[in-house]
Write a protein that holds these residues in place. Structure first.
Motif, mmCIF file in Angstrom:
data_model
loop_
_atom_site.group_PDB
_atom_site.id
_atom_site.type_symbol
_atom_site.label_atom_id
_atom_site.label_comp_id
_atom_site.label_asym_id
_atom_site.label_seq_id
_atom_site.Cartn_x
_atom_site.Cartn_y
_atom_site.Cartn_z
ATOM 1 N N UNK A 154 38.383 50.112 -47.364
ATOM 2 C CA UNK A 154 37.977 48.908 -48.712
ATOM 3 C C UNK A 154 38.473 49.934 -49.993
ATOM 4 N N UNK A 155 38.120 50.845 -50.020
ATOM 5 C CA UNK A 155 37.754 51.593 -51.453
ATOM 6 C C UNK A 155 39.414 52.100 -51.481
ATOM 7 N N UNK A 156 40.294 53.008 -50.756
ATOM 8 C CA UNK A 156 41.723 52.756 -50.420
ATOM 9 C C UNK A 156 42.398 51.981 -50.761
ATOM 10 N N UNK A 157 42.234 50.572 -49.930
ATOM 11 C CA UNK A 157 43.208 49.744 -49.961
ATOM 12 C C UNK A 157 42.652 49.285 -51.178
ATOM 13 N N UNK A 158 41.571 48.869 -52.334
ATOM 14 C CA UNK A 158 41.333 49.352 -53.850
ATOM 15 C C UNK A 158 42.457 49.522 -54.467
ATOM 16 N N UNK A 159 42.338 50.797 -54.217
ATOM 17 C CA UNK A 159 42.965 51.981 -55.127
ATOM 18 C C UNK A 159 45.205 51.099 -54.947
ATOM 19 N N UNK A 160 45.033 51.172 -54.100
ATOM 20 C CA UNK A 160 46.404 51.024 -53.154
ATOM 21 C C UNK A 160 46.311 48.939 -54.316
ATOM 22 N N UNK A 161 46.265 48.587 -54.319
ATOM 23 C CA UNK A 161 46.142 46.962 -54.762
ATOM 24 C C UNK A 161 46.369 47.262 -56.505
#
Length: 102
Positions: free
Chosen positions: A37-44
């Motif tokens: 979730x943290x990785x996905x948030x940083x990509x977004x």
């Protein structure tokens, strides 16, 4: 059969120690960091920044000149990367289409 509680009565009653373990597992999961979730948030967040940057360049009529200047500065590094990725993409797409026909 020995005297005492039957097998069904033992199974139906949950043990208090099992309840404590499941509650502690739930608490631990809430405290842990979900890296996906943290990785996905940083990509977004990164994509939002890229969109805002491009919007700024479009409003200032600097988009084309920015990319022309960027290409001229980094042509030596970008050319091999683009050739390699294009070749790799062509090989995998060809293999995919030939494999799908069979």
């Amino acid at each position: 059969m020995p005297k005492g509680k039957s097998l069904l009565e033992k199974v139906d009653q949950p043990r208090s120690s099992e309840n404590k373990k499941s509650k502690s597992k739930r608490r631990k999961k809430k405290n842990e960091i979900d890296w996906l979730t943290l990785f996905r948030f940083s990509i977004m967040l990164f994509l939002a920044g890229v969109i805002v940057f491009h919007y700024y360049l479009i409003t200032e009529n600097q988009l084309v000149s920015f990319y022309v200047e960027f290409w001229n500065r980094h042509k030596k590094e970008l050319s091999p990367i683009l050739v390699f990725s294009g070749f790799t993409l062509a090989v995998f797409l060809t293999g995919y289409r030939l494999g799908k026909r069979r």
